[in-house]
Design a protein around this motif. Sequence first.
Motif, PDB file in Angstrom:
ATOM      1  N   SER A  28      -2.004   1.357 -15.528  1.00  0.00           N
ATOM      2  CA  SER A  28      -1.857   0.634 -14.267  1.00  0.00           C
ATOM      3  C   SER A  28      -0.512   0.936 -13.617  1.00  0.00           C
ATOM      4  N   ASP A  29      -0.539   1.331 -12.344  1.00  0.00           N
ATOM      5  CA  ASP A  29       0.714   1.586 -11.628  1.00  0.00           C
ATOM      6  C   ASP A  29       1.572   0.331 -11.534  1.00  0.00           C
ATOM      7  N   LYS A  30       0.930  -0.813 -11.387  1.00  0.00           N
ATOM      8  CA  LYS A  30       1.685  -2.060 -11.259  1.00  0.00           C
ATOM      9  C   LYS A  30       2.340  -2.465 -12.583  1.00  0.00           C
ATOM     10  N   ARG A  31       1.688  -2.179 -13.695  1.00  0.00           N
ATOM     11  CA  ARG A  31       2.317  -2.494 -14.982  1.00  0.00           C
ATOM     12  C   ARG A  31       3.509  -1.575 -15.223  1.00  0.00           C
ATOM     13  N   LEU A  32       3.397  -0.324 -14.802  1.00  0.00           N
ATOM     14  CA  LEU A  32       4.542   0.575 -14.900  1.00  0.00           C
ATOM     15  C   LEU A  32       5.702   0.073 -14.048  1.00  0.00           C
ATOM     16  N   GLU A  33       5.392  -0.449 -12.872  1.00  0.00           N
ATOM     17  CA  GLU A  33       6.442  -0.982 -12.000  1.00  0.00           C
ATOM     18  C   GLU A  33       7.101  -2.196 -12.637  1.00  0.00           C
ATOM     19  N   ILE A  34       6.312  -3.065 -13.239  1.00  0.00           N
ATOM     20  CA  ILE A  34       6.859  -4.242 -13.919  1.00  0.00           C
ATOM     21  C   ILE A  34       7.793  -3.819 -15.050  1.00  0.00           C
ATOM     22  N   LEU A  35       7.376  -2.839 -15.833  1.00  0.00           N
ATOM     23  CA  LEU A  35       8.225  -2.355 -16.922  1.00  0.00           C
ATOM     24  C   LEU A  35       9.526  -1.777 -16.390  1.00  0.00           C
ATOM     25  N   ASN A  36       9.446  -1.061 -15.282  1.00  0.00           N
ATOM     26  CA  ASN A  36      10.650  -0.491 -14.695  1.00  0.00           C
ATOM     27  C   ASN A  36      11.613  -1.581 -14.232  1.00  0.00           C
ATOM     28  N   LYS A  47       9.992 -14.074  -9.915  1.00  0.00           N
ATOM     29  CA  LYS A  47      10.878 -13.008  -9.449  1.00  0.00           C
ATOM     30  C   LYS A  47      10.223 -11.639  -9.591  1.00  0.00           C
ATOM     31  N   LEU A  48       9.403 -11.475 -10.613  1.00  0.00           N
ATOM     32  CA  LEU A  48       8.644 -10.240 -10.732  1.00  0.00           C
ATOM     33  C   LEU A  48       7.673 -10.086  -9.580  1.00  0.00           C
ATOM     34  N   ALA A  49       7.058 -11.184  -9.180  1.00  0.00           N
ATOM     35  CA  ALA A  49       6.134 -11.137  -8.044  1.00  0.00           C
ATOM     36  C   ALA A  49       6.865 -10.713  -6.775  1.00  0.00           C
ATOM     37  N   ALA A  50       8.056 -11.247  -6.567  1.00  0.00           N
ATOM     38  CA  ALA A  50       8.839 -10.890  -5.383  1.00  0.00           C
ATOM     39  C   ALA A  50       9.259  -9.424  -5.417  1.00  0.00           C
ATOM     40  N   CYS A  51       9.628  -8.933  -6.602  1.00  0.00           N
ATOM     41  CA  CYS A  51      10.091  -7.544  -6.743  1.00  0.00           C
ATOM     42  C   CYS A  51       8.976  -6.534  -6.534  1.00  0.00           C
ATOM     43  N   THR A  52       7.762  -6.897  -6.918  1.00  0.00           N
ATOM     44  CA  THR A  52       6.659  -5.939  -6.932  1.00  0.00           C
ATOM     45  C   THR A  52       5.639  -6.163  -5.822  1.00  0.00           C
ATOM     46  N   ASP A  53       5.904  -7.135  -4.964  1.00  0.00           N
ATOM     47  CA  ASP A  53       4.983  -7.445  -3.855  1.00  0.00           C
ATOM     48  C   ASP A  53       3.582  -7.786  -4.352  1.00  0.00           C
ATOM     49  N   MET A  54       3.523  -8.525  -5.440  1.00  0.00           N
ATOM     50  CA  MET A  54       2.252  -9.035  -5.950  1.00  0.00           C
ATOM     51  C   MET A  54       2.284 -10.551  -5.937  1.00  0.00           C
ATOM     52  N   ASN A  55       1.099 -11.149  -6.012  1.00  0.00           N
ATOM     53  CA  ASN A  55       1.091 -12.602  -6.143  1.00  0.00           C
ATOM     54  C   ASN A  55       1.285 -12.977  -7.613  1.00  0.00           C
ATOM     55  N   ILE A  56       1.613 -14.222  -7.852  1.00  0.00           N
ATOM     56  CA  ILE A  56       1.950 -14.676  -9.199  1.00  0.00           C
ATOM     57  C   ILE A  56       0.779 -14.514 -10.159  1.00  0.00           C
TER      58      ILE A  56
END
Length: 220
Positions: A28-36, A47-56
Amino acid sequence: MEDMLKCAKLFKEDLYKQLARIGKCLSSDKRLEILNVLSQSPRTVEKLAACTDMNIANVSRHLQVLLDAKLVKFTKKGTYAIYSLADPEIIDFLSSLWKISEKQIPDIGKMKDDFLNNLNDIHTLSMDEVKKKLDENSIILVDLRPKEEFETGHIQGAISMPMEDLDILMGELPEEAEVVAYCRGPFCVYSALATQKLQVEGFKAYRMEDGLNEWQEHFH
């Protein structure tokens, strides 16, 4: 002997199934972004939601997959769960993944080149060049990451100048300053954007493509 070979075969099959858990987790591209993001500093779900433009809700689902694969962990602070990488070696793993991906997938390098080519006269310094200038005290090294990431860890001698506050904080820099900007690493474009902005404002500015994790690995 036949029973031993059968046991070895079953062991191998089970082993690869376990290893595949990591591979599936990284699909998942979004999981890679979270790890980064977590490689820079621990974060709450919000804060992860804000950083990655995803909902909670989406972030929570991705975190559950990462937890199941033992790539992240969390601690409780009051009513909040603070997520972080499960092991510092995951930073090295991610760094290797970025390098292999850029080497093996030409589109990645082309995307970076196309982005930089749309900016005017952006000059990049290597980590060795930046280190030399820092040692000579001839530059101001600017960390563009959010304040909490800077407080978790930063390159020695850098000052915090979060990207969202750049327009205001650059006014505090000496007019004759030679400035080098860095952010989260090779795939973060803020350093290029900030360098162009600083140049427009009359500063002699450069970008450093690498970030804190690459710096620590290089000068380990």
